[in-house]
Write an enzyme that holds these catalytic residues in place. Structure first.
Site, PDB file in Angstrom:
ATOM      1  N   THR A  16       0.820  -1.220   0.000  1.00 38.00           N
ATOM      2  CA  THR A  16       0.000   0.000   0.000  1.00 38.00           C
ATOM      3  C   THR A  16       0.853   1.269   0.000  1.00 38.00           C
ATOM      4  OG1 THR A  16      -1.583  -1.237   1.296  1.00 38.00           O
ATOM      5  CG2 THR A  16      -1.888   1.137   1.227  1.00 38.00           C
ATOM      6  N   ARG A  52       2.719  -8.558  -9.475  1.00 38.43           N
ATOM      7  CA  ARG A  52       1.917  -7.422  -8.997  1.00 38.43           C
ATOM      8  C   ARG A  52       2.753  -6.132  -9.056  1.00 38.43           C
ATOM      9  NH1 ARG A  52       0.952  -5.141  -3.909  1.00 38.43           N
ATOM     10  NH2 ARG A  52       2.650  -6.504  -3.293  1.00 38.43           N
ATOM     11  N   LYS A 108       8.580   1.297  12.168  1.00 37.89           N
ATOM     12  CA  LYS A 108       8.747   1.656  13.583  1.00 37.89           C
ATOM     13  C   LYS A 108       9.164   0.473  14.436  1.00 37.89           C
ATOM     14  CE  LYS A 108       4.671   1.232  12.090  1.00 37.89           C
ATOM     15  NZ  LYS A 108       4.040   1.967  11.058  1.00 37.89           N
ATOM     16  N   GLU A 132      10.543   9.565   8.977  1.00 38.55           N
ATOM     17  CA  GLU A 132       9.336  10.368   9.261  1.00 38.55           C
ATOM     18  C   GLU A 132       8.066   9.525   9.197  1.00 38.55           C
ATOM     19  OE1 GLU A 132       9.217  14.084   9.948  1.00 38.55           O
ATOM     20  OE2 GLU A 132       7.545  12.972  10.782  1.00 38.55           O
ATOM     21  N   ILE A 139       1.797  12.919   9.559  1.00 38.07           N
ATOM     22  CA  ILE A 139       2.076  14.088  10.412  1.00 38.07           C
ATOM     23  C   ILE A 139       3.597  14.244  10.527  1.00 38.07           C
ATOM     24  CG2 ILE A 139       1.789  15.111  12.696  1.00 38.07           C
ATOM     25  CD1 ILE A 139      -0.607  13.285  13.150  1.00 38.07           C
ATOM     26  N   ASP A 204       2.113  -1.291  18.787  1.00 34.89           N
ATOM     27  CA  ASP A 204       2.425  -0.331  17.724  1.00 34.89           C
ATOM     28  C   ASP A 204       2.608   1.083  18.311  1.00 34.89           C
ATOM     29  OD1 ASP A 204       2.362   0.480  14.744  1.00 34.89           O
ATOM     30  OD2 ASP A 204       0.745   1.679  15.592  1.00 34.89           O
ATOM     31  N   LYS A 208       6.108   3.623  18.636  1.00 39.53           N
ATOM     32  CA  LYS A 208       6.163   5.017  18.199  1.00 39.53           C
ATOM     33  C   LYS A 208       6.525   5.962  19.353  1.00 39.53           C
ATOM     34  CE  LYS A 208       2.716   4.016  14.628  1.00 39.53           C
ATOM     35  NZ  LYS A 208       1.277   3.937  14.373  1.00 39.53           N
TER      36      LYS A 208
END
Ligand code: HSE
Length: 444
Positions: A16, A52, A108, A132, A139, A204, A208
């Site tokens: 994605t 793909r 991350k 980033e 953000i 998760d 971060k």
């Protein structure tokens, strides 16, 4: 206008985010070249699904099935790692660094666990590892913390940095759903993975906030010391009681740089857990899958950063911003680049991450009790014995003749005191089940 030739990028993984990166780079080619001073072109892509990948890139890039070919290709300047996970990705990133390539990653998990080694190797080789996209997707919180707030002594960071859990909590509040129903809804709408463990268990968010704590306070990355509680056990009734008391429940990543207290040492609180946030605060009003990070610096005061924390193009936005940074820095002396973790590597300090029992929070307590005289007095007595002051109380009318809930909001106390009071309360014969405790913070 280009003084230098194009920057050649090798992409590892075209799922994605990779697809979003490929498409945005092509769509906004002119703007990006005007900003970076050089064009940025994905010339090679590696993906396990070669067919793909070919269907996505057409004849604009060469496709292969083996990332090792890309990280050793002398014609590649920057490797973009979008594979995810701790193992293959880490090996390829370390190989890319060893071969003198700059790296851009959204990973991350890899950085929270292996970041100290990866950044040390990158410094040795004089290459950049830009990340980033690893925290709060689109953000620009890494750049804001590392560069925009560089004048400040950062005191606190708190963020809604997992969109899946924020969506689930929003559904629980808005639609009165239970956790499992809200999770199923998140899965049906594509917000949650088929295996949502990392999101709902808080892992998760812990990855971060661990990275943000290092950037904010100039300490090494210490994911293993982050206290993590997810939202799986959360019940709708607590969401409703919190609402009645003027609060919303959010899964927050919190990092606080504490000065020494009369009863506790200086150090860093690093934790992820469901948290009552006053409904009037901006953080409490971040709804659905959106993310927001609140940072307090001694000079700037309170700042807040809001946006999409996931998705193809928001995350691609962060990946490409890093590519532009690296393109600009390719002509700069390596010793004068912005350091990976905001502080110069030799200037990291070893302020300890405090064990969770030294953390300080106010609390929401829901106590299932027998509806008898004197019960509330005995509960408040146990809290007083532990030195804990009560801020607000709510007792619901008994649902059946003999059982009801007492809901208390406490003032701030340390974790040890609250746990000892809860133990004493749960030992009362008139307390009919475990006490539900959710921390409460005046953040954001
Ligand atoms: N799964 C994450 C979230 C996005 O739900 O916010 C990637 O970190």
């Amino acid at each position: 206008m280009e003084k230098f030739g194009p920057v050649r990028v090798g992409l590892l993984g075209i799922g994605t985010i990779g697809r979003g990166t490929f498409e945005v780079l092509r769509r906004n080619r002119e703007e990006i070249t005007r900003r970076g001073g050089r064009s940025i072109v994905i010339t090679r892509v590696a993906d396990v699904d070669v067919e793909r990948a070919r269907a996505i890139v057409g004849d604009h890039a060469e496709v292969c099935g083996d990332g090792a070919e890309i990280v050793s290709d002398p014609d590649i300047d920057i490797v973009v790692e979008l594979i995810g996970g701790y193992t293959v990705a880490k090996d390829l990133v370390l190989a890319a660094i060893a071969n003198g390539k700059h790296v851009v990653t959204a990973n991350k998990a890899m950085l929270a666990v292996h970041g100290n080694r990866i950044f040390a190797e990158a410094s040795k080789q004089g290459v950049m590892v830009a990340f980033e996209a690893a925290v709060a997707g689109g953000i620009p919180i890494i750049k804001a913390t590392r560069e925009g707030l560089a004048a400040n002594r950062i005191e606190r960071v708190a963020g809604i940095i997992n969109g899946t859990t924020n969506f689930i909590l929003t559904e629980m509040r808005d639609k009165g759903l239970g956790f499992e129903e809200a999770l199923a809804q998140a899965q049906a709408l594509g917000y949650a993975e088929a295996d949502p463990t990392f999101d709902v268990e808080g892992v998760d968010a812990a990855h971060k906030i661990t990275l943000l704590a290092s950037l904010a306070f100039g300490v090494p990355i210490q994911f293993d010391k982050c206290h993590v509680e997810g939202i799986r056990g959360l019940r709708n009734i607590d969401v409703r009681y919190a609402e009645e008391l003027g609060y919303r429940i959010k899964l927050l990543g919190i990092a606080i740089h504490r000065e020494a207290q009369p009863d506790g040492p200086a150090g860093i609180e690093l934790r992820v857990h469901p948290t009552l946030v006053p409904a009037r605060r901006l953080l409490a009003n971040v709804e659905g899958a959106m993310n927001a990070v609140w940072v307090r610096g001694d000079a700037v005061g309170d700042t807040i950063y809001y946006g999409k924390g996931a998705g193809a193009e928001p995350t691609a936005s962060a990946v490409i911003a890093d590519l532009v940074d690296v393109a600009r820095m390719l002509t700069v002396d390596p010793d004068n680049r912005v350091p990976h973790l905001a502080f110069q590597p030799e200037a990291l300090v070893d302020v300890p991450i405090l064990p969770i029992d030294q953390a300080r929070s106010a609390c929401y307590l829901r106590i299932p009790v027998a509806d008898q005289p004197g019960v509330l007095a005995r509960i408040t007595g146990h809290l007083a014995d532990a030195g804990i002051s009560i801020d607000a109380a709510l007792q619901k009318a008994a649902e059946d003749e003999c059982q009801t809930d007492v809901i208390l909001l406490t003032h701030v106390s340390d974790e040890r005191r609250i746990l000892s009071a809860i133990e004493a309360i749960e030992a009362m014969p008139t307390v009919l089940g475990p006490v539900v405790r959710i921390r409460r913070e005046e953040l954001g």
